[in-house]
Design an enzyme around this catalytic site. Structure first.
Site, PDB file in Angstrom:
ATOM      1  CB  SER A   1      -0.450  -0.615   2.088  1.00  0.00           C
ATOM      2  OG  SER A   1       0.332  -0.260   0.964  1.00  0.00           O
TER       3      SER A   1
ATOM      4  CE1 TYR B   1      -3.312   3.792   1.286  1.00  0.00           C
ATOM      5  CE2 TYR B   1      -1.277   3.210   0.143  1.00  0.00           C
ATOM      6  CZ  TYR B   1      -2.522   2.854   0.634  1.00  0.00           C
ATOM      7  OH  TYR B   1      -2.977   1.559   0.477  1.00  0.00           O
TER       8      TYR B   1
END
Length: 258
Positions: A143, A156
């Site tokens: 990501s 995250y």
């Protein structure tokens, strides 16, 4: 599990929805026999049936990537195939958006176990088969969170930094073997489940993530990039591809038309 000898095999984890499902469809259309894995049996079986009905090849296998014994058993079962050529480590996800001061350690642990240890488990289990194929590819879906921080995202971000470092280090460690290591790092992608899962089913909070953004990326956009990277000539390694919608300049700067 069986496949035609001339058909390259691609394993896609987390294929029950979103980017994983879209990637399975596109790799199948590109000529791969896709082995779709996820925890939700009904979803992956329906996906495999859809791909097969479209005239392509697919096999479904229920798998929790955080269960190492199950991963090892899955890898052993792939011995029915002549070789394994591609592994797409897509299983992962985000939980919560709390600041560090109040973040839930259980959420942090689950994100690390899925995004990092899950990727480690499947990569370790399939690396011998990928190497034996003579032309293997390990793809890690990280990501943009793995390349920059933002408020409310530390858990995250930490997990995706881990996935990024795993890919980068593996590439150094196996150089000289017939296996490429590719990292695809998407930014804002609107799928049916990512934000809803992150906010524990709160659809109102999930909708706010994309509010005013004219065109977030789609699962198909990322699947297209994955398929392109995987299908480059064997000597071409796409080390890292960061992908954002035009409206997103960084993890924390997004143009919204409100």
């Amino acid at each position: 599990m069986t496949a035609a000898p001339a058909t390259p095999i691609a394993v896609v984890t987390g294929a029950s929805s979103g980017i994983g499902a879209a990637t399975a469809r596109q790799l199948a259309a590109a000529g791969y026999h896709v082995v779709v894995t996820a925890r939700r049996k009904d979803r992956i079986e329906a996906l495999a049936a859809e791909i097969t009905a479209a005239g392509h090849r697919a096999t479904a296998h229920v798998l929790d990537v955080t269960d190492r014994a199950a991963v090892d058993a899955f890898a052993a079962g792939l011995s029915d195939f002549p070789a394994v050529h591609v592994l797409v480590n897509n299983a992962g996800g985000a939980l919560g958006a709390d600041p560090v001061a109040t973040g839930d350690p259980a959420d942090w642990r689950r994100m690390y176990e899925t995004n990092v240890l899950g990727t480690l488990n499947v990569t370790q289990a399939l690396l011998p088969a990928l190497t034996a194929s003579g032309d293997g590819t390990v793809l890690v879906l990280s990501s943009t969170a793995g390349h920059g921080t933002y408020e409310g995202g530390a858990g995250y971000v930490a997990a995706k930094h881990g996935a990024h470092v795993l890919a980068e280090t593996l590439r150094l460690e196996i150089v000289g073997t017939p296996v490429r290591v590719i990292e695809i790092a998407p930014g804002m992608v609107r799928t049916e489940e990512f934000a809803t899962t992150r906010f524990n089913g709160d659809t109102e909070k999930a909708a706010k993530v994309y509010a005013g953004v004219a065109e977030p990326l789609t699962a198909e956009d990322i699947a297209d990039s994955i398929t392109w990277a995987v299908t480059r000539p064997s000597h071409v390694n796409i080390d890292l591809m960061l992908i954002r919608p035009r409206a997103q300049a960084s993890n924390s700067k997004v143009h919204r038309e409100l």
